[in-house]
Design a protein around this motif. Structure first.
Motif, PDB file in Angstrom:
ATOM      1  N   UNK A 609       0.882  -1.098  -0.231  1.00 59.23           N
ATOM      2  CA  UNK A 609      -0.110   0.235  -0.073  1.00 59.23           C
ATOM      3  C   UNK A 609       0.997   1.270  -0.136  1.00 59.23           C
ATOM      4  N   UNK A 610       2.450   1.203   0.795  1.00 59.38           N
ATOM      5  CA  UNK A 610       2.956   2.323   0.346  1.00 59.38           C
ATOM      6  C   UNK A 610       4.071   2.137  -0.272  1.00 59.38           C
ATOM      7  N   UNK A 611       3.653   1.731  -1.688  1.00 66.23           N
ATOM      8  CA  UNK A 611       5.067   0.931  -2.621  1.00 66.23           C
ATOM      9  C   UNK A 611       4.786   2.511  -3.510  1.00 66.23           C
ATOM     10  N   UNK A 612       5.894   3.139  -3.536  1.00 67.43           N
ATOM     11  CA  UNK A 612       6.062   4.054  -4.101  1.00 67.43           C
ATOM     12  C   UNK A 612       7.445   3.783  -5.301  1.00 67.43           C
ATOM     13  N   UNK A 613       7.671   5.126  -5.839  1.00 69.47           N
ATOM     14  CA  UNK A 613       9.228   4.775  -6.730  1.00 69.47           C
ATOM     15  C   UNK A 613      10.638   5.089  -6.424  1.00 69.47           C
ATOM     16  N   UNK A 614      10.192   5.383  -4.619  1.00 73.42           N
ATOM     17  CA  UNK A 614      11.207   5.880  -3.780  1.00 73.42           C
ATOM     18  C   UNK A 614      10.954   4.509  -2.602  1.00 73.42           C
ATOM     19  N   UNK A 615      10.829   3.506  -2.462  1.00 75.36           N
ATOM     20  CA  UNK A 615      10.659   2.858  -1.300  1.00 75.36           C
ATOM     21  C   UNK A 615      10.958   1.512  -1.584  1.00 75.36           C
ATOM     22  N   UNK A 616      11.516   1.061   0.009  1.00 73.83           N
ATOM     23  CA  UNK A 616      12.192   0.139   0.007  1.00 73.83           C
ATOM     24  C   UNK A 616      12.174  -0.592   0.803  1.00 73.83           C
ATOM     25  N   UNK A 617      12.295  -2.024   1.062  1.00 71.10           N
ATOM     26  CA  UNK A 617      11.282  -3.258   1.480  1.00 71.10           C
ATOM     27  C   UNK A 617      12.312  -3.862   2.572  1.00 71.10           C
ATOM     28  N   UNK A 618      12.920  -3.862   3.460  1.00 70.04           N
ATOM     29  CA  UNK A 618      13.605  -5.118   3.967  1.00 70.04           C
ATOM     30  C   UNK A 618      13.159  -6.644   3.796  1.00 70.04           C
ATOM     31  N   UNK A 619      14.449  -7.348   2.663  1.00 69.12           N
ATOM     32  CA  UNK A 619      13.445  -8.706   1.904  1.00 69.12           C
ATOM     33  C   UNK A 619      15.342  -9.699   2.103  1.00 69.12           C
ATOM     34  N   UNK A 620      15.983  -9.750   2.678  1.00 73.18           N
ATOM     35  CA  UNK A 620      16.071 -10.869   3.161  1.00 73.18           C
ATOM     36  C   UNK A 620      17.951 -10.022   3.542  1.00 73.18           C
ATOM     37  N   UNK A 621      18.922 -10.963   4.511  1.00 74.80           N
ATOM     38  CA  UNK A 621      19.905 -11.143   5.029  1.00 74.80           C
ATOM     39  C   UNK A 621      19.611 -10.776   6.646  1.00 74.80           C
ATOM     40  N   UNK A 622      20.346  -9.553   6.896  1.00 66.98           N
ATOM     41  CA  UNK A 622      20.414  -9.813   9.024  1.00 66.98           C
ATOM     42  C   UNK A 622      19.365  -9.008   9.357  1.00 66.98           C
ATOM     43  N   UNK A 623      18.949  -9.414  10.477  1.00 63.93           N
ATOM     44  CA  UNK A 623      18.194  -8.390  10.474  1.00 63.93           C
ATOM     45  C   UNK A 623      18.270  -7.988  12.221  1.00 63.93           C
ATOM     46  N   UNK A 624      18.598  -6.659  11.771  1.00 60.90           N
ATOM     47  CA  UNK A 624      19.208  -6.243  13.349  1.00 60.90           C
ATOM     48  C   UNK A 624      18.084  -5.402  14.519  1.00 60.90           C
ATOM     49  N   UNK A 625      18.259  -6.423  15.835  1.00 62.98           N
ATOM     50  CA  UNK A 625      17.151  -5.447  16.377  1.00 62.98           C
ATOM     51  C   UNK A 625      17.029  -5.017  17.541  1.00 62.98           C
ATOM     52  N   UNK A 626      18.608  -4.655  17.826  1.00 65.47           N
ATOM     53  CA  UNK A 626      18.930  -3.774  18.705  1.00 65.47           C
ATOM     54  C   UNK A 626      20.301  -3.035  18.633  1.00 65.47           C
ATOM     55  N   UNK A 656      22.727 -15.626  18.496  1.00 64.71           N
ATOM     56  CA  UNK A 656      22.294 -13.605  18.203  1.00 64.71           C
ATOM     57  C   UNK A 656      23.549 -13.117  18.503  1.00 64.71           C
ATOM     58  N   UNK A 657      24.388 -12.732  16.944  1.00 60.88           N
ATOM     59  CA  UNK A 657      25.053 -11.946  16.473  1.00 60.88           C
ATOM     60  C   UNK A 657      25.163 -10.258  17.225  1.00 60.88           C
ATOM     61  N   UNK A 658      26.553 -10.569  18.212  1.00 56.82           N
ATOM     62  CA  UNK A 658      26.249  -8.966  19.479  1.00 56.82           C
ATOM     63  C   UNK A 658      27.780  -8.459  18.476  1.00 56.82           C
ATOM     64  N   UNK A 671      23.092  -6.040  18.317  1.00 51.25           N
ATOM     65  CA  UNK A 671      22.240  -7.006  18.044  1.00 51.25           C
ATOM     66  C   UNK A 671      21.544  -7.753  17.153  1.00 51.25           C
ATOM     67  N   UNK A 672      21.990  -9.004  16.272  1.00 50.85           N
ATOM     68  CA  UNK A 672      20.682  -9.387  14.961  1.00 50.85           C
ATOM     69  C   UNK A 672      20.641 -10.846  15.307  1.00 50.85           C
TER      70      UNK A 672
END
Length: 726
Positions: A609-626, A656-658, A671-672
């Motif tokens: 719903x928020x997709x525009x020419x300049x928007x991105x969405x995290x799709x893969x890789x590491x997830x920083x949680x802290x 979790x990777x610190x 923290x990941x």
């Protein structure tokens, strides 16, 4: 001038805070509150509390400081309007863009920017002021020097007492990705208070490695006052009323310049996690982390003595029925105990735990103290005079304001009205917090029936109370209509990693492990747009140093709101990071950025719903949680092994990777998540985070092959791409 601001998780806490002398209270509604587990308030309760608080000179602020999804905009704005119409003096909002939208529609609404927005330097403060906020509630990590600079720009609120979040304000996703309960949505399950090990010598034993002691600024409140801080905030909407009362008393006493030893003792007995820390404002202290004890330990009162099979407490203090204790041995909890009478003039501790001589005894429930704190009341002193004469309307004067009865009084034919009758009637204050004294009470012997006299009293008191407590203002309306902007697919790819050379992507975001080391070689062979990653927390002094580095990049990617103004100053485009939690169309439309990373707590359908020419969405890789703006190893720099990565392991064996990084004089950590992200499809441009993971080339080559990514990462999750966060 200054303000003591107290928490109110329910009506009892609200009243106790007012009775204790708080200048203002803050509370949450049933929805959109960052403390959803508190009892909170419906609009009827809110109106009642606002009326009562205003009558006694106390302000009421309503916290609506959660991430707001696109589907919730209408409900959020409606609740905001209802809160103001119920009497709220200000709204506490974490979404700066949403606040700017509200201020544009209704300039008369007072807005305070929540600590969840992460304002920690003058750039964030300037943006808040520009967007119409009258006050910023600073992140708990903000340095003293930055606090003083910010206070010159905008009214400033600082936490002085209560629980500390281990993660930088507004950037915690551990509860969200570990169990689907988002702290940014008020649902935090506090995984930071659990047991962990770290793969470093001396930290292999299971302990509360991420659990922080309670904050207590104490005497240093005078330094904050001198620095220009206006509001001193007590955390604790989940705490009991006696804690609220004791905390307010303590800080009121400190601000008066008098000794507060007794009040500090009272406060410790109502809640004390870890024997308190000064927090990070003045630098990390030795008591910052409470690795051995997670909960309330109270106040130290004596030691255990074992005599004739009984556990006695060697203490000078007197105890009573209902008192409870916590027993610690070598800093660790070994059990709880209750007061069980006395023997040889010493308190007996009744417990199922096996105690030893020398164990330390802490009182955690002081029954007599709690009774005293809960019995406090506050009243409005009024002086009342009256004239009850036949042929006239009754005239009552309260504190110089005159009120009249509706009917003309008639002379008595049987029992004349006396001045004592009038006093007896007006001594009935009903629900009102009045303390009545009397001036001249006149009556010429008129007849007034008891029911009529009671009616006059009720009318007069209601009018006087209303005049004290109500603001005269028109009702506001914050109705929302979607802008219906067309969704557009962005086909670009952006990558976050520590070395851009050899990376094939449209946008490369360089994430430095140490900002003082050479970096140009890390970007020299990258052909796309080069962005420098800046973390959510950065001091004003550090920004001065970083400006030289920024010159070698096309723009800045940042998880901190401060970057909006920083980019304006250095004339570089902004890539707004996931840490800004862009989660609705108002955010997207008002965020002044070339590129926008949508919140990682919305799913693919919501992101579409928020997709525009300049928007991105995290799709893969590491997830920083802290983001940890402190050293989890106690800041013992001289004996530090200075490794870049560590492994934090929870009780379930999840790893979790610190990750360490350095931007100024001291190290900070990220923290990941225990599993990497493989979201499948993307509704916007692809954002890939490879801050920790290796094999960047292999990941990018297979970015559209979900099965291949799963094989590369081995341990993976779909995150919130499918299931919406709570």
């Amino acid at each position: 001038m200054s303000e003591i601001l107290a928490p109110a998780g329910n009506k009892n806490c609200a009243y106790l805070a007012i009775y204790a002398g708080a200048d203002a209270i803050y509370l949450g509604l049933k929805n959109f509150s960052a403390r959803s587990s508190a009892e909170n308030f419906d609009f009827s309760d809110l109106s009642e509390i606002c009326t009562y608080a205003h009558a006694l000179g106390t302000k009421v602020y309503v916290a609506m400081n959660t991430l707001v999804k696109n589907s919730e905009l209408s409900a959020f704005l409606n609740d905001a309007a209802c809160a103001v119409n119920a009497g709220a003096d200000a709204l506490i909002i974490s979404d700066m863009f949403l606040g700017a939208y509200i201020k544009k529609i209704c300039p008369e609404i007072e807005l305070h920017l929540s600590t969840q927005a992460g304002v920690c330097n003058v750039y964030g403060a300037k943006l808040a002021k520009e967007y119409g906020f009258s006050r910023v509630i600073l992140s708990r990590e903000t340095s003293f020097f930055d606090i003083a600079d910010i206070a010159k720009i905008i009214e400033t609120e600082v936490f002085v007492q209560g629980a500390l979040c281990t993660c930088f304000s507004g950037q915690c996703y551990l509860s969200s990705f570990a169990g689907g309960n988002s702290g940014n949505r008020g649902k935090c399950k506090q995984p930071c208070r659990k047991l962990y090990t770290i793969d470093r010598i001396g930290y292999e034993e299971s302990a509360y490695r991420l659990s922080l002691s309670d904050l207590s600024i104490g005497q240093d409140i005078s330094k904050l006052l001198d620095a220009g801080v206006f509001s001193f905030k007590i955390e604790g909407r989940m705490r009991r009323p006696e804690y609220v009362s004791a905390a307010v008393e303590y800080y009121k006493r400190l601000l008066s310049g008098e000794s507060a030893d007794l009040e500090l003792s009272n406060l410790k007995r109502t809640y004390n996690r870890g024997n308190y820390t000064k927090g990070l404002t003045f630098g990390q202290d030795k008591s910052f982390i409470s690795s051995q004890v997670q909960g309330h330990i109270g106040e130290f009162v004596g030691i255990v003595k074992v005599e004739n099979g009984k556990y006695l407490c060697d203490a000078k203090a007197k105890f009573s029925d209902g008192d409870c204790f916590k027993i610690l041995r070598n800093g660790k909890e070994v059990g709880g105990a209750k007061f069980g009478g006395t023997a040889h003039s010493k308190p007996i501790l009744t417990t199922n735990a096996h105690l030893k001589n020398g164990d330390k005894v802490f009182i955690t429930t002081d029954a007599e103290l709690n009774k005293k704190l809960l019995s406090k009341r506050k009243s409005i002193k009024i002086e009342l005079s009256a004239q009850f004469n036949s042929g006239e309307k009754a005239k009552i004067n309260i504190n110089g304001i005159e009120y009249f009865s509706e009917d003309i009084l008639e002379p008595s034919v049987s029992r004349p009205l006396t001045s004592e009758d009038i006093k007896k009637c007006f001594n009935k204050i009903d629900k009102y917090p009045f303390e009545v004294s009397y001036g001249d009470i006149q009556t010429d012997g008129v007849f007034v029936a008891s029911s009529q006299l009671n009616g006059i009293r009720r009318k007069v008191y209601a009018e006087f109370y209303s005049a004290l407590s109500q603001k005269s203002k028109d009702k506001i309306n914050l109705a929302y209509k979607s802008n219906d902007e067309k969704c557009v697919q962005n086909n670009k790819t952006a990558v976050i990693c520590g070395n851009l050379n050899g990376i094939k992507a449209d946008i490369g975001i360089l994430k430095l492990a140490d900002f003082s080391l050479p970096y140009k070689e890390l970007i020299s062979r990258f052909d796309g747009e080069k962005y420098l990653y800046l973390p959510p927390y950065i001091t004003g002094e550090e920004i001065i140093k970083i400006k030289e580095i920024i010159k070698d990049f096309n723009g800045i990617y940042s998880d901190g709101i401060y970057a909006v103004k920083l980019c304006e100053e250095v004339n570089k485009p902004l890539f707004a990071g996931t840490g800004l939690n862009i989660s609705n169309e108002i955010d997207v439309s008002l965020c002044n950025a070339k590129y926008i990373a949508l919140s990682k707590e919305i799913n693919c359908a919501e992101a579409k719903q928020l997709s525009r020419e300049n928007t991105f969405y995290l799709v893969a890789g590491d997830i920083k949680v802290m983001d940890l703006i402190y050293c989890p190893f106690g800041k013992k720099c001289s004996v530090c092994d200075k490794r870049e990565n560590y492994v934090l392991t929870d009780e379930n064996g999840r790893k979790f990777t610190l990750k360490r990084y350095k931007i100024g004089d001291y190290c900070r950590f990220e923290l990941y998540n225990c599993a990497c992200l493989v979201s499948g499809t993307t509704p916007a441009g692809k954002l890939i985070d490879l801050s920790v993971s290796e094999k960047a080339d292999e990941v990018l080559q297979n970015i559209d092959d979900e099965n291949a990514l799963k094989e590369i990462f081995k341990n993976y999750t779909r995150g919130h791409s499918v299931n919406s966060v709570n």
